[in-house]
Design an enzyme around this catalytic site. Structure first.
Site, PDB file in Angstrom:
ATOM      1  N   LEU A   1      43.183  50.232  44.587  1.00  0.00           N
ATOM      2  CA  LEU A   1      41.845  50.279  44.015  1.00  0.00           C
ATOM      3  C   LEU A   1      41.153  48.984  44.391  1.00  0.00           C
ATOM      4  O   LEU A   1      41.791  47.925  44.493  1.00  0.00           O
ATOM      5  CB  LEU A   1      41.887  50.387  42.483  1.00  0.00           C
ATOM      6  CG  LEU A   1      42.470  51.655  41.867  1.00  0.00           C
ATOM      7  CD1 LEU A   1      42.513  51.501  40.334  1.00  0.00           C
ATOM      8  CD2 LEU A   1      41.664  52.880  42.244  1.00  0.00           C
ATOM      9  N   ASP A   2      39.842  49.030  44.600  1.00  0.00           N
ATOM     10  CA  ASP A   2      39.090  47.812  44.863  1.00  0.00           C
ATOM     11  C   ASP A   2      39.255  46.832  43.706  1.00  0.00           C
ATOM     12  O   ASP A   2      39.479  47.233  42.554  1.00  0.00           O
ATOM     13  CB  ASP A   2      37.599  48.123  45.031  1.00  0.00           C
ATOM     14  CG  ASP A   2      37.296  48.868  46.319  1.00  0.00           C
ATOM     15  OD1 ASP A   2      38.156  48.918  47.205  1.00  0.00           O
ATOM     16  OD2 ASP A   2      36.171  49.401  46.425  1.00  0.00           O
ATOM     17  N   ARG A   3      39.093  45.558  44.007  1.00  0.00           N
ATOM     18  CA  ARG A   3      39.204  44.515  42.988  1.00  0.00           C
ATOM     19  C   ARG A   3      38.354  44.832  41.747  1.00  0.00           C
ATOM     20  O   ARG A   3      38.812  44.695  40.605  1.00  0.00           O
ATOM     21  CB  ARG A   3      38.754  43.167  43.579  1.00  0.00           C
ATOM     22  CG  ARG A   3      38.696  42.032  42.559  1.00  0.00           C
ATOM     23  CD  ARG A   3      37.896  40.866  43.090  1.00  0.00           C
ATOM     24  NE  ARG A   3      38.590  40.176  44.158  1.00  0.00           N
ATOM     25  CZ  ARG A   3      39.304  39.059  43.994  1.00  0.00           C
ATOM     26  NH1 ARG A   3      39.411  38.510  42.790  1.00  0.00           N
ATOM     27  NH2 ARG A   3      39.899  38.488  45.010  1.00  0.00           N
TER      28      ARG A   3
END
Length: 224
Positions: free
Chosen positions: A54-56
């Site tokens: 998942l993106d940050r």
């Protein structure tokens, strides 16, 4: 701080990744999901391993595998498009439709000046996203995204290019605006279902984020 565990059995953990926490260790150092893995052994001999990303700044369901055999099966399920994923997002404005399908291939481009980003490219990798408008509050819309593929930044690019409304707080594919200063990217991995041969599927739902509630929205699972 140990993340909230949403699902646990002998093969898998699903954790609620907080927004702002990267999955992989940052180059400059600092906390990450990978650094927390030893604290998630929970009595098992080995630490769990990461099966997807998942993106940050995306919060919500992140699947971890208890052992290498399970990791290979889970990764194959992701790559085969058999994992059901549901994301919630907030955009500024109202879509022209109440839902639809965005089918736009994506490719990665990079320049020395601007770095890398994902763009719509007919020669790129196939990417398909189903979406539904769930609610509207004060000029903002709560959207449900159900991606059939898992390309990098797929939902962020499809929201901006396919719906014409970038996800709030996205500094790359839209205008960062108020949420970039206060609450960050308004994207949440809400639900995750992973099929398993001969076993009950892994199914998890991440709690509705406070940063979404601050815009007046309520959990769709509660009828909001």
């Amino acid at each position: 701080m140990i993340p909230t565990i949403l699902y646990e059995d002998g093969e898998a953990l699903v954790i609620d990744k907080r927004a702002g926490l990267p999955v992989d260790p940052p180059r400059a150092g600092g906390p990450s999901v990978e650094a927390l893995l030893p604290t998630l052994r929970l009595g098992f001999a080995r630490a769990p391993s990461i099966t997807h990303r998942l993106d940050r700044d995306t919060s919500g369901c992140l699947l971890l595998a208890r052992h290498p055999k399970a990791q290979r099966r889970f990764m194959a399920a992701f790559e085969g498009g058999r994992v059901e994923k549901a994301y919630l997002a907030i955009v500024h404005g109202l879509p022209e439709a109440t839902g639809g399908v965005i089918d736009r291939p994506l490719a990665k481009v990079s320049t020395r000046e601007a770095g890398w980003r994902i763009v719509v490219d007919r020669k790129g990798k196939p990417a398909r996203t189903r979406w539904t408008m769930l609610a509207e509050r004060d000029g903002h819309s709560l959207l449900l995204f159900q991606p059939d593929s898992g390309r990098t930044h797929q939902l962020r690019v499809h929201a901006a290019s396919g719906i014409g409304l970038p996800i709030l707080g996205d500094p790359v594919y839209g205008k960062a605006g108020r949420t970039a200063e206060s609450a960050g990217l308004m994207l949440h991995a809400w639900r995750l279902t992973v099929p398993r041969d001969g076993k009950t599927p892994i199914a998890a739902t991440a709690p509705f984020p406070d940063r979404f509630a601050a815009f007046g929205f309520t959990d769709p699972g509660d009828g909001g």
